[in-house]
Motif scaffolding. Structure first.
Motif, PDB file in Angstrom:
ATOM      1  N   ASP A 225      19.563  13.902  -4.311  1.00  9.76           N
ATOM      2  CA  ASP A 225      19.989  15.298  -4.350  1.00  9.76           C
ATOM      3  C   ASP A 225      18.800  16.215  -4.624  1.00  9.76           C
ATOM      4  O   ASP A 225      18.950  17.428  -4.659  1.00  9.76           O
ATOM      5  CB  ASP A 225      21.061  15.480  -5.430  1.00  9.76           C
ATOM      6  CG  ASP A 225      21.880  16.743  -5.220  1.00  9.76           C
ATOM      7  OD1 ASP A 225      22.118  17.091  -4.050  1.00  9.76           O
ATOM      8  OD2 ASP A 225      22.279  17.368  -6.211  1.00  9.76           O
ATOM      9  N   ARG A 226      17.637  15.609  -4.833  1.00  7.65           N
ATOM     10  CA  ARG A 226      16.404  16.371  -5.064  1.00  7.65           C
ATOM     11  C   ARG A 226      15.381  15.985  -3.998  1.00  7.65           C
ATOM     12  O   ARG A 226      15.495  14.933  -3.377  1.00  7.65           O
ATOM     13  CB  ARG A 226      15.848  16.077  -6.456  1.00  7.65           C
ATOM     14  CG  ARG A 226      16.792  16.459  -7.588  1.00  7.65           C
ATOM     15  CD  ARG A 226      16.119  16.316  -8.937  1.00  7.65           C
ATOM     16  NE  ARG A 226      16.963  16.849  -9.999  1.00  7.65           N
ATOM     17  CZ  ARG A 226      17.773  16.111 -10.748  1.00  7.65           C
ATOM     18  NH1 ARG A 226      17.852  14.813 -10.554  1.00  7.65           N
ATOM     19  NH2 ARG A 226      18.511  16.668 -11.693  1.00  7.65           N
TER      20      ARG A 226
ATOM     21  N   ARG B 150      26.323  17.084  -5.930  1.00  6.43           N
ATOM     22  CA  ARG B 150      25.559  15.899  -6.320  1.00  6.43           C
ATOM     23  C   ARG B 150      26.260  14.647  -5.820  1.00  6.43           C
ATOM     24  O   ARG B 150      27.462  14.519  -5.918  1.00  6.43           O
ATOM     25  CB  ARG B 150      25.432  15.828  -7.842  1.00  6.43           C
ATOM     26  CG  ARG B 150      24.532  16.888  -8.424  1.00  6.43           C
ATOM     27  CD  ARG B 150      24.391  16.692  -9.908  1.00  6.43           C
ATOM     28  NE  ARG B 150      23.868  15.372 -10.225  1.00  6.43           N
ATOM     29  CZ  ARG B 150      22.598  15.047 -10.118  1.00  6.43           C
ATOM     30  NH1 ARG B 150      21.720  15.910  -9.672  1.00  6.43           N
ATOM     31  NH2 ARG B 150      22.180  13.839 -10.435  1.00  6.43           N
TER      32      ARG B 150
ATOM     33  N   LEU C  71      20.142   5.948  -7.742  1.00  6.51           N
ATOM     34  CA  LEU C  71      20.448   7.031  -8.676  1.00  6.51           C
ATOM     35  C   LEU C  71      20.686   6.486 -10.074  1.00  6.51           C
ATOM     36  O   LEU C  71      20.320   7.087 -11.080  1.00  6.51           O
ATOM     37  CB  LEU C  71      21.691   7.776  -8.190  1.00  6.51           C
ATOM     38  CG  LEU C  71      22.248   8.887  -9.077  1.00  6.51           C
ATOM     39  CD1 LEU C  71      21.249  10.034  -9.164  1.00  6.51           C
ATOM     40  CD2 LEU C  71      23.571   9.391  -8.533  1.00  6.51           C
TER      41      LEU C  71
ATOM     42  N   ASP D  17      16.803  10.406  -7.284  1.00  6.35           N
ATOM     43  CA  ASP D  17      18.035  11.133  -6.978  1.00  6.35           C
ATOM     44  C   ASP D  17      17.868  11.807  -5.626  1.00  6.35           C
ATOM     45  O   ASP D  17      17.022  12.674  -5.457  1.00  6.35           O
ATOM     46  CB  ASP D  17      18.283  12.180  -8.070  1.00  6.35           C
ATOM     47  CG  ASP D  17      19.592  12.936  -7.881  1.00  6.35           C
ATOM     48  OD1 ASP D  17      20.233  12.760  -6.822  1.00  6.35           O
ATOM     49  OD2 ASP D  17      19.964  13.693  -8.784  1.00  6.35           O
TER      50      ASP D  17
ATOM     51  N   GLN E 215      13.680   4.876 -10.089  1.00  4.02           N
ATOM     52  CA  GLN E 215      14.951   5.582 -10.216  1.00  4.02           C
ATOM     53  C   GLN E 215      14.807   6.980  -9.609  1.00  4.02           C
ATOM     54  O   GLN E 215      14.035   7.796 -10.098  1.00  4.02           O
ATOM     55  CB  GLN E 215      15.350   5.664 -11.686  1.00  4.02           C
ATOM     56  CG  GLN E 215      16.757   6.174 -11.929  1.00  4.02           C
ATOM     57  CD  GLN E 215      17.142   6.085 -13.394  1.00  4.02           C
ATOM     58  OE1 GLN E 215      16.614   5.239 -14.125  1.00  4.02           O
ATOM     59  NE2 GLN E 215      18.048   6.946 -13.815  1.00  4.02           N
TER      60      GLN E 215
ATOM     61  N   SER F 206      15.656  13.042  -1.190  1.00  3.88           N
ATOM     62  CA  SER F 206      15.767  14.290  -1.831  1.00  3.88           C
ATOM     63  C   SER F 206      16.607  15.290  -1.144  1.00  3.88           C
ATOM     64  O   SER F 206      16.662  15.355   0.019  1.00  3.88           O
ATOM     65  CB  SER F 206      14.418  14.873  -1.784  1.00  3.88           C
ATOM     66  OG  SER F 206      14.151  15.281  -0.534  1.00  3.88           O
TER      67      SER F 206
ATOM     68  N   THR G  88      19.130   6.575  -6.225  1.00  2.00           N
ATOM     69  CA  THR G  88      18.288   7.619  -6.709  1.00  2.00           C
ATOM     70  C   THR G  88      17.281   7.817  -5.658  1.00  2.00           C
ATOM     71  O   THR G  88      16.802   8.868  -5.395  1.00  2.00           O
ATOM     72  CB  THR G  88      17.582   7.124  -7.938  1.00  2.00           C
ATOM     73  OG1 THR G  88      18.533   6.893  -8.886  1.00  2.00           O
ATOM     74  CG2 THR G  88      16.573   8.091  -8.375  1.00  2.00           C
TER      75      THR G  88
END
Length: 335
Positions: free
Chosen positions: A176-177, A21, A146, A174, A172, A8, A4
């Motif tokens: 992807d952000r 993702r 993640l 992510d 935690q 980002s 996670t």
């Protein structure tokens, strides 16, 4: 291992592609989770190298952790329904493996939100971030993933910082952000066997975020399976690398013995463990260049050697036979 904490990446993938993702990379034996096993896997590996201390929660890879992992039925029963040649069929097993690694004894809230500025990190006693780590071994590190951690009664969720089992700091995140940290807020970032678990575009955006949060002189250390080593292994008629790698996996009880075919050994690094893109040194340098690391000093390193010994020490011995180690050092610092 997905994290996670994975930096980002909310922005779209380059060239107009839809962002994908990242998948949890947990099916692969984990970084900090393998610390207990490192001492049990010297250069010479064999069945005698694995003792009771090397097999337990968080010790090794799929199949070695979990209820009945080392039961009276022995290895034959343990891997009875394991098929190396069916990557999709291993998903249930790897999900169960993740569940076991994510289990802990206690979860204590430390902060209601992640540290943002360099001062926030200092007040927390944290100097850097280890991505894809449930339990970072760095005494001043913040582990991220993640996947969240859980006990029988509670679980982590994105936002707060937790102390796990009274010792390790975890949040935690992510990748992807966008990373929820200020510019120039940390001294180091470490990611062992994470980047191969996300699409190429996601890796570029994540690395750009990491560059943003590194302080002058800050160090990014990446480790990942080395494609060149696998290609050389395929071309080697003696198969020395493949033989050694199969021994390591067998010693750590990561599934039953792998098929002794060169084509299988090459294919599995692409299609097992949730891998999405495999790198050699040139490819790693390429994504760093796309992520804006033009002024950074980029150097290939050796196992547990680098600009910051405390960060290089996070390398796990279990993976050193197949890994490439690359560091990017930000300009303007003592390094």
């Amino acid at each position: 291992m997905a994290t996670t904490a994975e930096p980002s990446l909310a922005s779209p993938e380059p060239d107009g592609a839809e962002p994908a993702r990242p998948e949890p990379a947990r099916p692969e034996p984990g970084g900090a989770e393998l610390a207990a096993a490192d001492s049990a896997v010297p250069e010479a590996v064999g069945p005698e190298a694995v003792g009771p201390e090397a097999v337990g929660p968080g010790a090794v890879g799929p199949g070695a952790v979990g209820p009945g992992a080392v039961g009276p039925g022995g290895v034959g029963d343990l891997f009875a329904d394991w098929d190396w040649e069916d990557p999709a069929g291993l998903e249930a097993r790897t999900d169960a493996f993740t569940e076991n690694l994510a289990r802990c004894a206690s979860i204590d809230s430390v902060r209601p939100e992640v540290p943002y500025t360099y001062q926030d990190f200092q007040e927390l006693g944290v100097t850097g971030i280890e991505f894809a780590a449930f339990r970072t071994r760095h005494p001043h590190g913040l582990g991220t993933d993640l996947v969240g951690l859980h006990t029988d009664h509670e679980a982590t969720h994105p936002g707060p910082v937790y102390r796990i089992d009274g010792a390790n700091l975890f949040t935690q995140l992510d990748i992807d952000r966008p990373l929820p940290f200020a510019d120039r807020s940390v001294d180091w970032v470490y990611a062992e066997h994470l980047i191969e678990h996300v699409p190429l575009g996601t890796a570029v955006h994540w690395l750009a975020e990491v560059r943003r949060i590194l302080r002058p002189g800050g160090v990014l250390r990446l480790t990942t399976p080395d494609l060149a080593r696998y290609i050389e292994g395929y071309l080697d008629g003696g198969e020395q690398f493949f033989r050694r790698h199969r021994r390591r996996l067998r010693t750590m009880r990561v599934g039953p013995p792998m098929p002794e075919r060169r084509a299988f050994m090459l294919n599995q690094i692409f299609y097992h463990f949730g891998h999405r893109w495999i790198y050699d040194e040139a490819e790693l340098r390429h994504v760093l260049d796309r992520a804006g690391y033009h002024e950074f000093a980029i150097r290939r390193q050796e196992f547990q050697r680098g600009a910051r010994p405390d960060v290089a020490d996070l390398d796990t011995a279990f993976r050193k036979d197949e890994s490439i180690y690359l560091e990017a050092v930000a300009p303007g610092g003592p390094h």
